[in-house]
Design a protein around this motif. Sequence first.
Motif, PDB file in Angstrom:
ATOM      1  N   ALA A   1     -35.547  -7.842-127.838  1.00 34.03           N
ATOM      2  CA  ALA A   1     -36.224  -6.905-128.741  1.00 34.03           C
ATOM      3  C   ALA A   1     -37.006  -5.861-127.947  1.00 34.03           C
TER       4      ALA A   1
ATOM      5  N   VAL B   1     -36.990  -2.405-129.829  1.00 37.39           N
ATOM      6  CA  VAL B   1     -37.023  -2.588-131.273  1.00 37.39           C
ATOM      7  C   VAL B   1     -38.489  -2.647-131.672  1.00 37.39           C
TER       8      VAL B   1
ATOM      9  N   GLY C   1     -41.800  -1.530-134.706  1.00 32.50           N
ATOM     10  CA  GLY C   1     -42.198  -1.201-136.076  1.00 32.50           C
ATOM     11  C   GLY C   1     -41.513  -2.045-137.128  1.00 32.50           C
ATOM     12  N   HIS C   2     -40.966  -1.347-138.133  1.00 30.10           N
ATOM     13  CA  HIS C   2     -40.271  -2.009-139.229  1.00 30.10           C
ATOM     14  C   HIS C   2     -39.197  -2.961-138.723  1.00 30.10           C
ATOM     15  N   TYR C   3     -38.464  -2.489-137.722  1.00 26.21           N
ATOM     16  CA  TYR C   3     -37.297  -3.233-137.266  1.00 26.21           C
ATOM     17  C   TYR C   3     -37.718  -4.529-136.602  1.00 26.21           C
TER      18      TYR C   3
ATOM     19  N   ALA D   1     -40.429  -6.123-137.307  1.00 24.85           N
ATOM     20  CA  ALA D   1     -40.895  -6.977-138.401  1.00 24.85           C
ATOM     21  C   ALA D   1     -39.704  -7.664-139.073  1.00 24.85           C
ATOM     22  N   LEU D   2     -38.629  -6.919-139.295  1.00 25.68           N
ATOM     23  CA  LEU D   2     -37.483  -7.499-139.999  1.00 25.68           C
ATOM     24  C   LEU D   2     -36.726  -8.502-139.134  1.00 25.68           C
ATOM     25  N   ILE D   3     -36.653  -8.229-137.839  1.00 17.98           N
ATOM     26  CA  ILE D   3     -35.987  -9.179-136.948  1.00 17.98           C
ATOM     27  C   ILE D   3     -36.734 -10.503-136.940  1.00 17.98           C
TER      28      ILE D   3
END
Lengths: 332, 234, 289
Positions: free
Chosen positions: A99, A104, A106-108, A110-112
């Motif tokens: 990551a 990776v 921010g949002h990404y 968090a989603l991972i």
Amino acid sequence: MKRWLPYGCIALLAVVPFAPVPLYYLHLAILILIMGLICTGWSLMGKFGLVSLGHGGFMGIAVYPMALLWNHYGLTPWLGAPIGVGLAVLLGVLIGYPAFRFRVVGHYFALITLALGEVVRLSIIAARELTGGSLGMTPLRVQPITDVSWYAVQFTDKRYFYVIALVAWLGGLWAWRLVNRSMARSALEAISEDEVAAASVGIHVTSQKLRITLLSAAMTGLGAIMLGQYNQYLNPNSLSGISISLEIVFASIVGGMYTMLGPTIGALITIVFRESLRAYFGATLTGMAETIYGLLLILFIIFMPRGLWGFVVARFAHPTGDTSRLEVAATR
Amino acid sequence: MLTLRDVSAGYGSFQALFEISLEVSAGEAVAVIGPNGAGKTTLLRVISGQLPILSGSITLQGRSLLGLPAHRFIEEGIAHCPENRRLFPRMTVEDNLRMGAFIPTARRHFAERLDWVYALFPRLRERRGQLAGTLSGGEQQMCALGRALMSHPKLLLLDEPSAGLAPVLVMQVFDLVRRIRAEGFTVLIVEQNIQQALELVDRAYLLEVGKVKLSGTAGELKNNQFLRQAYMGL
Amino acid sequence: MGIFDFYLLETIINGVLFGGVLALLALGLNLVFGVIDVIWIAYAEIVMVGMYIIYYLNVVLGWPLVFAALASILGVGVVGLLVHALIISPLLDTPPINQLLATGGLLFFLQSFATLIFGAEFRNLGLSMPILQFFELYISFSRLLAFGTALVGMIALYLFLTRTYIGTAIRAVAQDREIMSLMGVNTRKVYLITSAVGGGMAGLAAILLVLQQDVHPFIGYTFGPITFMICVMGGLGNLLGGFLAAFIMSQIISIGSFYVSTELAYVIAFILFIAVMFIRPEGLFQRRA
């Protein structure tokens, strides 16, 4: 006088169990200390902009192996715990290294992490023959049954757990303080402000972020291990997955992730608030407590993004000037 | 038509414009020239309402524009063709032009305006279905100009239309602006190509560190000793 | 063709149909995500609101299902509008992660509010949808319906986004929000409309879900995470990409459930998502800009 205040508080906390405290309050205190440790761990990442929605993953992967090793091989939790924490750290490497390497954010990110928490939860459920699936599992009672078993870390008396939780929590605060005073802090702050710029002045972005993630994963894993051992019950839905992950995030935010005591205060508020609302509304209005809690969360993020403790600290401890840094950090 | 009186503006604690007074009459083409960081783009942003002013007044045909929300300026007749063109890269040329005609008064005449823009820039008609991000630099500038013209503005603001283009294309862009002028539009243009800009416009203002340093007709400025020495290297 | 293959074929077909539901679910989220650049973490719970609206109007008040369904679209559309006006809009100038977290608070709120009103019990419409039989294949009618509606919803949204001024403006905002005011577009208004349309799509998805499964306060956890993954995998704001990602994910889940177990199928899907994020953070189907 001010220098002695922390030590005084620690001493006070240490003698609490030996005073005639009702068992229920001791129970709450244990939960608060453990959740405080976990939230402090989360905030280590959160305050540098690494918002994880998957800390439940670190919990599940730490606590289940320990309990399974005990049940199937009789391995003492004193060995099972380091193995569990080690696995949480390993998971941190597996998710964190790529990551951060591939930037990776921010949002990404968090989603991972959200996906990660679910992967652990669903894996535990899928291994239902071992783990009992979503029905959960119980660590076996030590044989022959005794009130105090240091080998199995099973105590009838809650005060043992209180002391263990207090020590672990203090260890967590100590780690927080170390990070806060180290060079790593300024490096991480620079990274959370502008990753590319930080890299250009020679900060090793990946390794800095990774170190903080591993520390965070270890603290969270340790917290989960204590929680499972204290409750003598493991459930994938409360020890992994999206639900507990979000609870950790929100307790930390309510308390304030930019201060050392904020996350613990957040855990305290969350637990005390829910328990008292539950007691107040009783069984008649199931969900009322959480409804108000959810509403407050929204209001907190809109009106008090530094959290309650962060607000208090900024307001009273640094009535002049020094709040600007907190403000900047909080609005990022 | 457009009158700025003692306009000051800035970003946070940084003040970029100091008491600027400026006038553009109907049918005129006026240039704002000056070095990088002089506040030229800020000036255009102020005129199109993107940046609130700290003090002073802005009027268009006698009507004050103060306090109007940014998205209402185009309805008042001010179209702003921003720096670097800023097309919507993943939308077709025609959709970009459609966005130029978003305001209700322009929507009603969309079909005829579209034909008119295509007649003005025939190249756009050939590229109508193509994604704007895939156009060449010159075509992109054409599309940006067309988009700004779709609302038939009373005043067209152009921010460095020649920036980032090859020298050959720079000449082409100035030619496009000439065509727009010939259609009778009032133009306020910000340019770094001072010599070429002065060939194009009636009058010009020289901005330095947020203040009007010089102003006059194009002819006067072309012969101004200071301007020639400081900016044209003559 | 052996009997085994028949089951596999049935699995694949059901996977395709399930993909339709996922695609529809992802649609509203994708719109909001792509245009406003915020993640409604509570999206699945907003869908749940629609499911409860239908349940309440249809079962408790006895409205015809069609009207209850329309009320779901409208009602959840209003919820979307309110989410933006009350939660996102005050946070637009703060770090994006705050918006995500605030909608996380909404998630808790909606879950517990549903518990408060309807209790934790599983509720359903008491409909039994027919199972269609094609030769030896058994296909659930409600899934077929969901698939068809997903297609219609997609096409309707596509037409709205490409054929109307406001739809064009919505796409434009996603590409360059700063210059929208130069076009005379009030970005605030576009955001509100986008949120309402996104909510309406969630309301539409709610209709199809409530036809096939029971509603309960924590149902969001069952399809929320996979919906986020699909959106991101397809590429933000890329409706077609989201559609394709929905079918990839649904096939993985469907075939995975067939060969191993539902949980492991989801595990595979989530791990695939994580891997895709590492390799192509802009999504599987996004052209690199």
